[in-house]
Motif scaffolding. Structure first.
Motif, mmCIF file in Angstrom:
data_model
loop_
_atom_site.group_PDB
_atom_site.id
_atom_site.type_symbol
_atom_site.label_atom_id
_atom_site.label_comp_id
_atom_site.label_asym_id
_atom_site.label_seq_id
_atom_site.Cartn_x
_atom_site.Cartn_y
_atom_site.Cartn_z
ATOM 1 N N GLN A 1 0.867 -1.237 0.029
ATOM 2 C CA GLN A 1 -0.025 -0.218 -0.063
ATOM 3 C C GLN A 1 0.961 1.210 0.002
ATOM 4 O O GLN A 1 1.648 1.340 0.967
ATOM 5 C CB GLN A 1 -0.676 -0.023 1.389
ATOM 6 C CG GLN A 1 -1.900 0.771 1.370
ATOM 7 C CD GLN A 1 -3.073 0.479 0.455
ATOM 8 O OE1 GLN A 1 -3.625 -0.715 0.393
ATOM 9 N NE2 GLN A 1 -3.637 1.468 -0.331
ATOM 10 N N THR A 2 0.845 2.175 -0.980
ATOM 11 C CA THR A 2 1.619 3.218 -1.244
ATOM 12 C C THR A 2 0.989 4.445 -0.765
ATOM 13 O O THR A 2 -0.196 4.658 -0.455
ATOM 14 C CB THR A 2 2.272 3.359 -2.577
ATOM 15 O OG1 THR A 2 1.197 3.656 -3.390
ATOM 16 C CG2 THR A 2 3.230 2.370 -2.945
ATOM 17 N N SER A 3 1.620 5.368 -0.069
ATOM 18 C CA SER A 3 1.104 6.781 0.375
ATOM 19 C C SER A 3 2.253 7.791 0.369
ATOM 20 O O SER A 3 3.281 7.536 -0.022
ATOM 21 C CB SER A 3 0.704 6.534 1.645
ATOM 22 O OG SER A 3 1.668 6.129 2.644
ATOM 23 N N GLU A 4 1.857 9.166 0.351
ATOM 24 C CA GLU A 4 2.884 10.077 0.517
ATOM 25 C C GLU A 4 2.406 11.159 1.475
ATOM 26 O O GLU A 4 1.239 11.448 1.685
ATOM 27 C CB GLU A 4 2.409 10.809 -0.879
ATOM 28 C CG GLU A 4 3.998 11.426 -1.481
ATOM 29 C CD GLU A 4 3.894 11.996 -3.155
ATOM 30 O OE1 GLU A 4 3.164 11.307 -3.874
ATOM 31 O OE2 GLU A 4 4.100 13.260 -3.109
ATOM 32 N N ARG A 5 3.424 11.734 2.139
ATOM 33 C CA ARG A 5 3.268 12.661 3.083
ATOM 34 C C ARG A 5 4.329 13.540 3.194
ATOM 35 O O ARG A 5 5.564 12.848 3.167
ATOM 36 C CB ARG A 5 3.150 11.753 4.666
ATOM 37 C CG ARG A 5 1.752 11.147 5.095
ATOM 38 C CD ARG A 5 1.741 10.981 6.445
ATOM 39 N NE ARG A 5 2.784 10.343 7.370
ATOM 40 C CZ ARG A 5 3.266 9.007 7.200
ATOM 41 N NH1 ARG A 5 2.238 8.166 6.491
ATOM 42 N NH2 ARG A 5 4.153 8.679 7.731
ATOM 43 N N ASP A 6 4.040 14.717 3.329
ATOM 44 C CA ASP A 6 5.384 15.673 3.530
ATOM 45 C C ASP A 6 6.574 15.678 2.556
ATOM 46 O O ASP A 6 7.573 15.531 2.707
ATOM 47 C CB ASP A 6 6.021 15.607 4.924
ATOM 48 C CG ASP A 6 4.813 15.933 6.106
ATOM 49 O OD1 ASP A 6 3.700 16.265 5.732
ATOM 50 O OD2 ASP A 6 5.036 15.267 7.170
ATOM 51 N N GLY A 7 6.030 15.386 1.264
ATOM 52 C CA GLY A 7 6.784 15.114 0.319
ATOM 53 C C GLY A 7 7.758 13.802 0.314
ATOM 54 O O GLY A 7 8.589 13.602 -0.574
ATOM 55 N N LYS A 8 7.475 12.916 1.050
ATOM 56 C CA LYS A 8 8.187 11.641 1.430
ATOM 57 C C LYS A 8 7.103 10.472 0.917
ATOM 58 O O LYS A 8 5.796 10.608 0.991
ATOM 59 C CB LYS A 8 8.561 11.239 2.714
ATOM 60 C CG LYS A 8 9.997 12.209 3.287
ATOM 61 C CD LYS A 8 10.206 11.772 4.494
ATOM 62 C CE LYS A 8 11.628 12.493 4.824
ATOM 63 N NZ LYS A 8 12.072 12.264 5.992
ATOM 64 N N GLN A 9 7.971 9.355 0.395
ATOM 65 C CA GLN A 9 6.888 8.334 -0.033
ATOM 66 C C GLN A 9 7.018 7.123 0.972
ATOM 67 O O GLN A 9 8.198 7.117 1.506
ATOM 68 C CB GLN A 9 7.383 7.869 -1.439
ATOM 69 C CG GLN A 9 6.872 8.782 -2.476
ATOM 70 C CD GLN A 9 7.182 8.419 -3.912
ATOM 71 O OE1 GLN A 9 8.167 7.696 -4.299
ATOM 72 N NE2 GLN A 9 6.079 8.479 -4.642
ATOM 73 N N TYR A 10 5.827 6.633 1.458
ATOM 74 C CA TYR A 10 5.995 5.615 2.146
ATOM 75 C C TYR A 10 5.173 4.359 1.749
ATOM 76 O O TYR A 10 4.382 4.341 0.526
ATOM 77 C CB TYR A 10 5.133 5.933 3.389
ATOM 78 C CG TYR A 10 5.849 7.061 4.144
ATOM 79 C CD1 TYR A 10 6.676 6.704 5.333
ATOM 80 C CD2 TYR A 10 5.470 8.297 3.841
ATOM 81 C CE1 TYR A 10 7.345 7.752 5.780
ATOM 82 C CE2 TYR A 10 6.115 9.246 4.550
ATOM 83 C CZ TYR A 10 7.188 9.069 5.584
ATOM 84 O OH TYR A 10 7.890 9.970 6.173
ATOM 85 N N MET A 11 5.358 3.048 2.057
ATOM 86 C CA MET A 11 4.570 1.910 1.783
ATOM 87 C C MET A 11 4.401 1.180 3.085
ATOM 88 O O MET A 11 5.164 1.143 3.977
ATOM 89 C CB MET A 11 5.341 0.928 0.520
ATOM 90 C CG MET A 11 6.549 0.522 1.008
ATOM 91 S SD MET A 11 6.418 -1.129 2.222
ATOM 92 C CE MET A 11 6.665 -2.129 0.815
ATOM 93 N N SER A 12 3.254 0.256 2.992
ATOM 94 C CA SER A 12 3.070 -0.332 4.040
ATOM 95 C C SER A 12 2.646 -2.059 3.859
ATOM 96 O O SER A 12 2.248 -2.002 2.762
ATOM 97 C CB SER A 12 2.082 -0.039 5.201
ATOM 98 O OG SER A 12 0.860 0.252 4.569
ATOM 99 N N ILE A 13 2.996 -2.646 4.457
ATOM 100 C CA ILE A 13 2.560 -4.314 4.213
ATOM 101 C C ILE A 13 1.822 -4.924 5.447
ATOM 102 O O ILE A 13 2.055 -4.589 6.647
ATOM 103 C CB ILE A 13 3.658 -5.172 3.905
ATOM 104 C CG1 ILE A 13 4.860 -4.939 4.867
ATOM 105 C CG2 ILE A 13 4.272 -4.701 2.452
ATOM 106 C CD1 ILE A 13 6.143 -5.910 4.587
ATOM 107 N N LYS A 14 1.171 -5.936 5.218
ATOM 108 C CA LYS A 14 0.433 -6.621 6.149
ATOM 109 C C LYS A 14 0.972 -8.263 6.264
ATOM 110 O O LYS A 14 0.095 -8.936 6.669
ATOM 111 C CB LYS A 14 -1.036 -6.568 5.725
ATOM 112 C CG LYS A 14 -1.978 -5.074 5.748
ATOM 113 C CD LYS A 14 -3.247 -5.342 5.512
ATOM 114 C CE LYS A 14 -3.702 -4.045 5.436
ATOM 115 N NZ LYS A 14 -5.102 -3.697 4.999
#
Lengths: 421, 421
Positions: free
Chosen positions: B122-135
């Protein structure tokens, strides 16, 4: 950027492609160059075969009626009145107890109706005349090859679309086909994508591998019976790609690209199709490998977007491009030939989608047997080398065991199958 | 004139010929021209495959240790610190809870030990940074193709003598074989005899037929993997024949003649062999067709005197000449490939001598099945067209019935068999 694609079934994908099939074009080549091509017209007997009654053996042309009394205890003697070689015709006509010495293939002389093999005749000479005698009787027609017994003028002997083998070469010669109508080889344009790939001659660099797909697919195109026009690597920039592709389309029968079709961030092809105003027939197929195979058409010309992954590229070509090529070679069975074979190893992997496993097909005690030609990871070039077939594992199956019967598709074959398999 | 000939067995005849086999010559051709040739050297892995640890899927390179707590109810988030395409190498090293976006085929970045497939993140973006999360959690090595797992540098991957197919083309490219060592095609000189024969372009004449043998045998030579040098028709006169043949011998690897070997009055070849001071290895073989096949050698170079009869010519070539050609193509199985098949028709004819029946081999329910491809008269060109195999009927047998198992020899094959069958 992450476009959602809907996979379609393989059967549906194949029919979508086959809607844009084209018939082939006839060209005439010298019989010296026709071996290995495909007949574009039926091979028709232009004369009876044999064209005349002839002797199948070296021997003597006789009148069978004169032999009726001949037996082991009662040899019958004949006068040899002429001597004809193959290709010559005797001007003499046989009278009672006369024979003519005749060579294999020579035309039967007038009055004769049977041939005595040389080995069964006893020859002698007296007073400058030649004689032969035999110790058995003959029936009319014994040892005669009759005019038209092998083929009648006008018979269709070989259907069009047939691969020309040495035997067909002999027939073409027999019937005077000095120029042979063969299918013009379809011209397949080929672009590689992937600026990250090294060329074959380049030394390895960190993170990079050599471009193997182009060389593999060129050989597949040749094996299918077409001619490849390698157009180089597509640049990474949309406008230049578009220019390159639209310029070449008029000069090829179909266009292949390898790579650039995944749902990856750097994949250009979808944008190029859009700019070309091409209709995308599908961009995802429910199969492994090769699920991202994309086929589009623009003004009826097919654009095959094969995966950059070697195995997926290989499978996509054989399933979708080959039948288009073989149709242009006048085949009415343009799809990979399907047969049954016994699996020789366990294949425990479950198959949510139909899977095409590169395999080595062989024969054991008259039975086709098959096993995967390498570990079946889709990125393994190695498994392609020994492959002469695909095993088809239908989607929704839980794996297969050694000894089970599976469907196989033959890769080194010129006969093919009709669709659906 | 009627010389008495002693037939020898097929096995003996083959070994007499094979005594004069030669090894092949290596030549280098561009990889673009190597498809369809035979490897003259082993194909050796010139590097590990893959040459580095790489991602087999699009996704994220991770440190598996950071995923231990991840579950459906407890997604774990990571910062995406870089983005690498295939062929590129990230200069960054992963720290705790950092990942790098990675493309199919790209090299694993430093510190990473597993790959999360794109679809599972699952990808997302916050404050110009990119993130991903997994389950879910990952183990070290998950979704990684390890350096050398497919092949190790120095491994022999394909033996010499192998026919180069599309998969081998891919391997040659992978290992940087821009120039491929292939077997030079043996040069086979070919003379036709039979001044009585018409050329393909000629209209039929009484008593004459067209020369089909030359075109058939040229295709057989090509199919076997050699190059034909057609030298035209031999004249009918001994001295001229001798001149023509002795002049060409130094320029070919072997010499073929068709016709002129029967025990017929107009057959020249025996005299030519004598004049050439050639050693006749045999001039009669206990087989049908092709019993008059003659093989001679002069200074170690083989002279094949094939019958003028199309079927006998065809069989003689495949049994005696083909293995010499394939040996020069570095094959260690140069003889026709032998398999078992089920006869699909009665073959009532008794066989005083071993008989090779031109046949159509096919597959039914995974079993090889075979039937004669035409009436089996030795002068029938027709039966050659559909032939892709010979049925072997051993000498001394009384005929065969539909459903019986027979030995077959495959004609359209690149693998071959060892001798004796």
């Amino acid at each position: 950027m992450l476009e959602k694609r809907t996979p379609i079934g393989i059967g549906e994908a194949v029919s979508k492609v086959m809607k844009y099939k084209q018939t082939g074009i006839v060209e005439h080549v010298s019989i010296n160059e026709s071996y290995g091509r495909y007949l574009a017209e039926e091979l028709v007997a232009t004369n009876h075969v044999p064209p005349f009654d002839k002797a199948p053996y070296d021997g003597f042309a006789i009148r069978s009626i004169d032999t009726k009394e001949a037996s082991l205890s009662n040899p019958v003697e004949f006068e040899v009145i002429d001597h004809i070689g193959a290709g010559l015709v005797s001007l003499k006509k046989l009278g009672p107890f006369q024979v003519i010495r005749i060579m294999t293939g020579a035309q039967m002389p007038e009055g004769s109706d049977a041939v005595v093999m040389l080995e069964l005749a006893q020859t002698s000479e007296r007073d400058g005349k030649q004689y032969m005698s035999i110790k058995r009787s003959y029936n009319s027609g014994d040892n005669v090859s009759f005019c038209g017994e092998d083929a009648r003028e006008g018979d269709v002997l070989v259907p069009k679309g047939t691969f020309i083998n040495p035997g067909i070469q002999a027939m073409l010669a027999t019937f005077g086909y000095a120029q042979v109508p063969v299918a013009r080889k379809p011209v397949v344009g080929l672009f590689a994508t992937g600026t990250e790939l090294l060329e074959v001659g380049d030394p390895l660099e960190p993170g990079k591998i050599r471009n193997s797909n182009s060389h593999m697919i060129m050989a597949q195109i040749e094996r299918a019976g077409a001619e490849v026009q390698f157009l180089g690597k597509l640049p990474d920039e949309l406008e230049t790609c578009y220019e390159a592709i639209s310029k070449c389309i008029p000069h090829v029968d179909m266009l292949l690209t390898t790579g650039g079709v995944s749902v990856g961030d750097f994949d250009l092809l979808p944008d190029i199709y859009k700019k070309l105003d091409a209709e995308v027939l599908f961009n995802k197929v429910a199969m492994r490998p090769g699920s991202v195979t994309t086929v589009a058409q623009v003004n009826g010309k097919l654009l095959f977007g094969l995966s950059g992954n070697p195995s997926a590229c290989y499978v996509g070509f054989e399933l979708f491009t080959r039948p288009i090529i073989r149709t242009m070679l006048f085949s009415d069975k343009p799809h990979l030939r399907k047969e049954k074979a016994i699996l020789q190893t366990n294949f425990p992997k479950a198959n949510p989608f139909a899977r095409f496993v590169r395999s080595a097909l062989s024969v054991e005690n008259g039975r086709l047997v098959v096993e995967p030609s390498g570990m079946d990871k889709s990125n393994i070039v190695m498994s392609l080398a020994g492959a002469n077939a695909f095993i088809i594992l239908p989607g929704g199956t839980r794996g297969f065991h050694s000894g089970e019967e599976v469907d196989v598709l033959l890769l080194e074959d010129t006969l093919g199958s009709v669709w659906p398999w």
